[in-house]
Design a protein around this motif. Sequence first.
Motif, PDB file in Angstrom:
ATOM      1  N   LEU A 127      10.553   2.346   7.897  1.00  0.00           N
ATOM      2  CA  LEU A 127      10.652   3.458   8.290  1.00  0.00           C
ATOM      3  C   LEU A 127       9.300   4.642   6.880  1.00  0.00           C
ATOM      4  N   SER A 128      10.766   4.278   5.785  1.00  0.00           N
ATOM      5  CA  SER A 128      10.830   5.027   4.538  1.00  0.00           C
ATOM      6  C   SER A 128       9.210   5.195   4.221  1.00  0.00           C
ATOM      7  N   TRP A 129       8.746   3.915   3.710  1.00  0.00           N
ATOM      8  CA  TRP A 129       7.130   3.030   3.788  1.00  0.00           C
ATOM      9  C   TRP A 129       6.507   3.960   4.673  1.00  0.00           C
ATOM     10  N   LEU A 130       6.462   3.631   6.166  1.00  0.00           N
ATOM     11  CA  LEU A 130       5.532   4.661   6.982  1.00  0.00           C
ATOM     12  C   LEU A 130       5.380   5.823   6.157  1.00  0.00           C
ATOM     13  N   MET A 131       6.859   6.665   6.097  1.00  0.00           N
ATOM     14  CA  MET A 131       6.599   8.058   6.175  1.00  0.00           C
ATOM     15  C   MET A 131       6.249   8.196   5.123  1.00  0.00           C
ATOM     16  N   LEU A 132       6.325   7.643   4.032  1.00  0.00           N
ATOM     17  CA  LEU A 132       5.675   8.007   2.409  1.00  0.00           C
ATOM     18  C   LEU A 132       4.156   7.676   2.596  1.00  0.00           C
ATOM     19  N   SER A 133       3.797   6.610   2.821  1.00  0.00           N
ATOM     20  CA  SER A 133       2.676   6.123   3.090  1.00  0.00           C
ATOM     21  C   SER A 133       1.718   7.204   4.103  1.00  0.00           C
ATOM     22  N   PHE A 134       2.395   7.587   5.139  1.00  0.00           N
ATOM     23  CA  PHE A 134       1.436   8.797   6.210  1.00  0.00           C
ATOM     24  C   PHE A 134       1.517   9.734   6.758  1.00  0.00           C
ATOM     25  N   ARG A 135       2.748   9.887   6.138  1.00  0.00           N
ATOM     26  CA  ARG A 135       3.231  11.428   6.790  1.00  0.00           C
ATOM     27  C   ARG A 135       2.115  12.725   6.597  1.00  0.00           C
ATOM     28  N   ASN A 136       1.203  12.840   5.725  1.00  0.00           N
ATOM     29  CA  ASN A 136       0.425  13.720   5.714  1.00  0.00           C
ATOM     30  C   ASN A 136      -1.316  13.223   5.818  1.00  0.00           C
ATOM     31  N   THR A 137      -1.734  11.573   5.910  1.00  0.00           N
ATOM     32  CA  THR A 137      -2.360  11.501   6.354  1.00  0.00           C
ATOM     33  C   THR A 137      -2.901  11.859   7.701  1.00  0.00           C
ATOM     34  N   PRO A 138      -3.663  12.347   8.072  1.00  0.00           N
ATOM     35  CA  PRO A 138      -4.738  12.626   8.957  1.00  0.00           C
ATOM     36  C   PRO A 138      -4.680  11.673  10.246  1.00  0.00           C
ATOM     37  N   LEU A 139      -4.107  11.988  11.185  1.00  0.00           N
ATOM     38  CA  LEU A 139      -4.377  10.720  13.097  1.00  0.00           C
ATOM     39  C   LEU A 139      -6.087  10.547  13.424  1.00  0.00           C
ATOM     40  N   ASN A 140      -6.528  11.385  13.128  1.00  0.00           N
ATOM     41  CA  ASN A 140      -7.897  10.991  13.587  1.00  0.00           C
ATOM     42  C   ASN A 140      -9.099  11.060  12.328  1.00  0.00           C
ATOM     43  N   GLY A 141      -9.989  10.925  12.232  1.00  0.00           N
ATOM     44  CA  GLY A 141     -11.045  10.475  11.250  1.00  0.00           C
ATOM     45  C   GLY A 141     -11.110   9.100  10.791  1.00  0.00           C
ATOM     46  N   VAL A 142     -11.897   9.019   9.935  1.00  0.00           N
ATOM     47  CA  VAL A 142     -12.663   7.424   9.210  1.00  0.00           C
ATOM     48  C   VAL A 142     -10.729   6.999   8.705  1.00  0.00           C
ATOM     49  N   ASP A 143     -10.672   7.687   7.966  1.00  0.00           N
ATOM     50  CA  ASP A 143      -9.263   6.619   7.304  1.00  0.00           C
ATOM     51  C   ASP A 143      -8.321   7.313   7.632  1.00  0.00           C
ATOM     52  N   GLY A 144      -8.262   7.745   8.843  1.00  0.00           N
ATOM     53  CA  GLY A 144      -7.195   7.904   9.341  1.00  0.00           C
ATOM     54  C   GLY A 144      -6.142   7.482  10.129  1.00  0.00           C
ATOM     55  N   LEU A 145      -5.056   7.442  10.497  1.00  0.00           N
ATOM     56  CA  LEU A 145      -3.765   6.627  11.114  1.00  0.00           C
ATOM     57  C   LEU A 145      -4.611   5.843  11.916  1.00  0.00           C
ATOM     58  N   LYS A 146      -4.680   6.260  12.892  1.00  0.00           N
ATOM     59  CA  LYS A 146      -5.240   5.525  14.188  1.00  0.00           C
ATOM     60  C   LYS A 146      -6.394   4.538  13.450  1.00  0.00           C
ATOM     61  N   TYR A 147      -6.959   4.618  12.776  1.00  0.00           N
ATOM     62  CA  TYR A 147      -8.032   3.748  12.567  1.00  0.00           C
ATOM     63  C   TYR A 147      -7.483   2.874  11.244  1.00  0.00           C
ATOM     64  N   ARG A 148      -6.671   2.737  10.568  1.00  0.00           N
ATOM     65  CA  ARG A 148      -6.004   2.726  10.010  1.00  0.00           C
ATOM     66  C   ARG A 148      -5.482   1.189  10.158  1.00  0.00           C
ATOM     67  N   THR A 149      -4.648   1.717  11.462  1.00  0.00           N
ATOM     68  CA  THR A 149      -3.315   0.544  11.896  1.00  0.00           C
ATOM     69  C   THR A 149      -4.487  -0.129  13.562  1.00  0.00           C
ATOM     70  N   LYS A 150      -5.550   0.657  13.837  1.00  0.00           N
ATOM     71  CA  LYS A 150      -6.190  -0.552  14.849  1.00  0.00           C
ATOM     72  C   LYS A 150      -5.420  -0.328  16.011  1.00  0.00           C
ATOM     73  N   LEU A 151      -4.296   0.796  16.678  1.00  0.00           N
ATOM     74  CA  LEU A 151      -3.243   0.646  17.554  1.00  0.00           C
ATOM     75  C   LEU A 151      -4.159   1.649  18.764  1.00  0.00           C
ATOM     76  N   LEU A 152      -5.180   2.115  17.963  1.00  0.00           N
ATOM     77  CA  LEU A 152      -6.198   3.528  19.158  1.00  0.00           C
ATOM     78  C   LEU A 152      -6.958   3.611  19.302  1.00  0.00           C
ATOM     79  N   GLU A 153      -8.308   3.890  19.771  1.00  0.00           N
ATOM     80  CA  GLU A 153      -9.222   3.897  19.885  1.00  0.00           C
ATOM     81  C   GLU A 153      -9.676   4.902  18.544  1.00  0.00           C
ATOM     82  N   SER A 154     -10.237   4.801  18.470  1.00  0.00           N
ATOM     83  CA  SER A 154     -10.702   6.051  16.619  1.00  0.00           C
ATOM     84  C   SER A 154     -12.333   6.130  16.306  1.00  0.00           C
ATOM     85  N   LYS A 155     -13.010   5.923  16.890  1.00  0.00           N
ATOM     86  CA  LYS A 155     -14.214   5.462  17.088  1.00  0.00           C
ATOM     87  C   LYS A 155     -14.876   7.054  17.703  1.00  0.00           C
TER      88      LYS A 155
END
Length: 171
Positions: free
Chosen positions: A139-167
């Motif tokens: 959880l600490s690593w996720l918070m450090l890495s992605f707390r301020n990362t947008p959810l959507n977009g090319v470099d967003g969390l959805k795109y990086r994890t591939k768990l949700l459709e981001s296209k």
Amino acid sequence: MYVPAFDPFHTIFRMLYILKRFDGNETIEVDRLRIYDFYLLFPYLANKISLKSDETQLKDSRRKFIPNKFTPYNYISNSRRIFERLRPYQMIALSHLASYGLIDPEMLLQQKVTVTDADKMQQVMSQLDEMPPEDANVLSWLMLSFRNTPLNGVDGLKYRTKLLESKYDGC
């Protein structure tokens, strides 16, 4: 065999631990909470999150704090399918937290989570045991890495994890 992933009460505890890491007045997207919850359940899969080539510090800390091992009991072959199977349990957990007055039910309808009563949340958290160190590291690593990362977009969390459709994200 007991599987914590599909236990609504275990999901409530995981959501509480995640929410504890955010500021009391912060608004968090439901999908972000769901992604964090997924990696709490399957920490070895955090090693598959795509990182940029210039994010060497994140790669090093991931290698140090996130286990890269799995057991036959927690191996999953299709992350997206399991992630979607978790949705009802995660939403039930968030609905329960809203019914207890810990998070705002109106914001939950908008797919966002805001803690409504920080004192009540602190009181509930004081009654819980500490997270196991392995989970706290994830959880600490996720918070450090992605707390301020947008959810959507090319470099967003959805795109990086591939768990949700981001296209089809608007950003």
